[in-house]
Write an enzyme that holds these catalytic residues in place. Sequence first.
Site, PDB file in Angstrom:
ATOM      1  N   HIS A  69       0.822  -1.206   0.000  1.00 23.59           N
ATOM      2  CA  HIS A  69       0.000   0.000   0.000  1.00 23.59           C
ATOM      3  C   HIS A  69       0.859   1.259   0.000  1.00 23.59           C
ATOM      4  O   HIS A  69       0.399   2.319  -0.442  1.00 23.59           O
ATOM      5  CB  HIS A  69      -0.947  -0.003   1.202  1.00 23.59           C
ATOM      6  N   SER A  79       5.022   7.068   2.948  1.00 30.45           N
ATOM      7  CA  SER A  79       3.919   8.016   3.149  1.00 30.45           C
ATOM      8  C   SER A  79       2.717   7.370   3.824  1.00 30.45           C
ATOM      9  O   SER A  79       1.949   8.042   4.521  1.00 30.45           O
ATOM     10  CB  SER A  79       3.501   8.644   1.813  1.00 30.45           C
ATOM     11  N   PRO A 169      -5.574  -0.929  -5.837  1.00 26.20           N
ATOM     12  CA  PRO A 169      -6.573  -1.783  -6.494  1.00 26.20           C
ATOM     13  C   PRO A 169      -7.673  -2.217  -5.541  1.00 26.20           C
ATOM     14  O   PRO A 169      -7.434  -2.465  -4.363  1.00 26.20           O
ATOM     15  CB  PRO A 169      -5.749  -2.981  -6.974  1.00 26.20           C
TER      16      PRO A 169
END
Length: 325
Positions: A69, A79, A169
């Site tokens: 992710h 991040s 996704p």
Amino acid sequence: MASSSPCQIFLVFVMVTLVTSLIPSNALLTPHFYDNVCPQALPTIKSVVLHAILREKRIGASLLRLHFHDCFVNGCDGSVLLDDTPNFTGEKTALPNINSIRGFSVVDEIKAAVDKVCKGPVVSCADILATAARDSVAILGGPQFFYNVLLGRRDARTASKAAANANLPSPTFNFSQLISNFKSQGLNVKDLVALSGGHTIGFARCTTFRNRIYNETNIDPIFAASLRKTCPRNGGDNNLTPLDFTPTRVENTYYRDLLYKRGVLHSDQQLFKGQGSESDKLVQLYSKNTFAFASDFKTSLIKMGNIKPLTGRQGEIRLNCRRVR
């Protein structure tokens, strides 16, 4: 507690500056990035990950998911770890992340341990994620799943909730959407099928597969009935079911399940439709050859870890993985 003197603060600043100056500034990632500046960094990460998995085996899948992710949203830059503040919006509350990603306390634990042995903030949070993912896979899958992590990433000073919503996704994606999504990250069909093998460990929430088990036909009816016991039509959104029958072992059961229409997620079953496609052939190969899966899985993880890393003097090395300096 006594406050630090100006002299002590200056010495810490000098130490961190000297350590930082030893870190290579080239833009190439390398498995030897910390060999000279902090040779105990990687063994320390592995030790913390191992103890975390011994406490809760599910955490291995969580650490692998964090790396995925992270990389799919503007590159592998840490991040995903940034907390929201009154003046900053991170990625944790993006729809694909909320109630999905976890393991942040383990990352904090790793960061504290690594900074201690390195005597300062030397290892980036992005590199911690990449290394913890590798260690999780190797611990749960054995030596054949070990690979040398390329290192030298730096940490982003920004995050993008919008990019997380757009780039990660969905479990409801069809095959064309999956191909397009991975292609946008520089990944191909083999990468898609191999990286989806990350679902050999971990669990899925009822809300991510409810439609599949009640409304789809491309699913084994006995398997669907078994999932309905933990995922009712109404309520129980957060009820969990394993993504395959061995959710704490990295191996190829996931692919064998797809052959018999036992993929938990809609997006999983899209990889195998029995029509002789490239993805069909890869699923068949991995289902009967663990070594082929391990080899391609490792190659694709390394490739994913190379998605737009910050290097050299870009970004920063965070003091705390949850916030920028």
